[in-house]
Design a protein around this motif. Structure first.
Motif: not given
Length: 461
Positions: A218-220, A289-290, A310-311, A317-319
């Motif tokens: 759901x998130x990374x 997040x944790x 941040x998003x 961009x990093x990857x």
């Protein structure tokens, strides 16, 4: 030597538009992602159906013609190079995603499906297939399975073999066999599927694959950390995992790629640092997040600089910079000798130190990058094969680096396979009895040795 009658027979099998014979066409199938070998095939065929694959192999077997199975040709071991000439059997036109079953978390695909296309189709249903080799934009699913591919996500999610539920394979004599199924559990007889997973096209041609899927996280969150010491970076990865956080990706880049990060990281930090780690955690939003905050806290104890993206745009961009590492290195030398070894995590620092010492001794430039979370490194030696002396020193350095990995308790290949590139090391990396068993399996399934001959072990040795 293929005769005109053989070409006519193959044309009858696959059709006039699915065969290549012109030299300029054959050249495109004479090499792979390496730049150390090439060999022209005598003909290239593009079957569309399993029955055509079976007919091609039956004809080749009866007439003693070598067959090199090939997908996207992105492999970097020499595995898809038709070193004996003969037929290249290219599966790229067998490119149907037959089914994606969200309820049962499985899919059935043909071998020519491009991995990126498959992932795009899965994403529309909130699913993903974890193996993610850096060649995802061009590699095909048949090659992913035949090479038992890995990639950055394997630390948490595992390699290709852990997602194979079933397959259809054509043997050297044209016999079509079906193995496994589509259920997560299947304890029926020997695990024959695993023989073909990672077999590098030497035992059969995979024509259909049943795959286990995962719900997309759901998130990374992505953390970037900069270190002035490779050993400290390696120890930090160990600390992160020991803390109870299992990242989905932990990638290592040395300062050959630092230019990509100027403007994100202060110049004074980059100019005095050795290593960037990219660390991704995933899961439910609150969990990601944790865990990201926990990773940041651990990295701040040892790193020169730490950034939490941040998003998604910043993380991408990093990857993208990480994915560009090899092409960036490739632009700096006429010839790149890129390796693939795995070492235990607690030996990472020693491996890098000894590898750099070897490069200094042979006076060749070297760059290190890899999937540091599971100890899988891709040292790249920069050279020029037109300069015989420099090239020979580069090859000797690479040979020594492989020896270093083995001596540290590592393995010969983490994900690229053996192909032509690592044949000479196989006896050092495997028990002689195990190699003999592999040869016996090959003889049983392919007694005339027509399938990808000359690969994995050295002939006559």
């Amino acid at each position: 030597m293929i005769k005109s009658k053989d070409v006519d027979a193959l044309r009858d099998i696959v059709g006039h538009t699915n065969i290549l014979t012109a030299i300029e066409q054959l050249t495109a199938y004479s090499y792979d992602g390496t730049n150390m070998w090439s060999h022209l095939p005598e003909v290239v065929v593009f079957p569309l159906f399993t029955r055509q694959v079976a007919a091609v192999l039956r004809y080749a077997n009866e007439n003693g013609i070598p067959v090199t199975p090939r997908g996207g040709g992105t492999n970097v071991s020499g595995g898809s190079i038709p070193i004996k000439g003969g037929i290249v059997l290219c599966t790229t036109r067998m490119d149907r995603i037959i089914e994606i079953n969200k309820t049962n978390l499985n899919a059935t695909v043909e071998p020519g499906v491009v991995l990126q296309d498959f992932q795009t189709a899965l994403a529309k249903q909130g699913l993903f297939f974890p193996p993610d080799p850096q060649s995802f934009a061009g590699c095909t699913m048949g090659g992913v399975i035949a090479e038992n591919s890995g990639g950055p996500s394997c630390l948490k999610y595992g390699v290709a073999k852990q997602y194979v539920l079933g397959m259809e394979v054509v043997l050297a004599d044209g016999t079509v066999i079906k193995l496994g199924g589509l259920t997560p559990k299947n304890r029926t007889g020997y695990e024959l599927m695993m023989l073909f997973t990672g077999s590098e096209g030497t035992l059969g041609v995979i024509t259909k694959i049943g795959l286990r899927l995962m719900p997309a996280p759901k998130s990374n969150r992505t953390v970037l950390a900069v270190f002035n010491d490779a050993a400290v970076a390696g120890e930090t990865v160990t600390s992160i995992i020991a803390s109870g956080v299992l990242p989905s990706k932990v990638e290592f880049m040395d300062n050959w790629t630092f230019e990509k990060f100027r403007g994100v990281i202060p110049d004074k930090v980059l100019d005095t640092s050795e290593v960037i780690l990219l660390i991704q955690v995933d899961g439910l939003p609150q969990t990601a997040e944790a865990e990201a905050q926990q990773v940041v806290e651990i990295c701040r104890k040892t790193a020169q600089d730490v950034h939490l993206a941040a998003n998604a745009i910043e993380a991408d961009k990093y990857w993208a910079a990480r994915r560009a590492h090899f092409s960036d290195i490739s632009s700096r030398a006429y010839t790149i000798v890129n390796e693939d070894v795995c070492v235990p995590r607690d030996k990472i620092a020693e491996f890098i130190r000894l590898g750099r010492e070897s490069a200094r001794r042979f006076d060749v430039p070297i760059s290190f990058a890899g999937h540091v979370g599971d100890g899988n490194f891709h040292p790249a030696v920069l050279t020029d094969n037109r300069n015989k002396d420099h090239y020979q020193r580069a090859l000797k350095c690479v040979d020594e680096i492989i020896e270093i990995a083995l001596n540290l308790g590592g393995v010969l290949s983490g994900e690229h396979g053996i192909g032509l590139e690592k044949q000479r090391f196989l006896k050092k990396a495997m028990d002689p009895a195990a190699i003999e068993i592999m040869k016996n399996i090959k003889s049983l399934l392919d007694p005339k040795n027509i399938l990808n001959p000359g690969k994995i072990w050295e002939e006559g040795k």
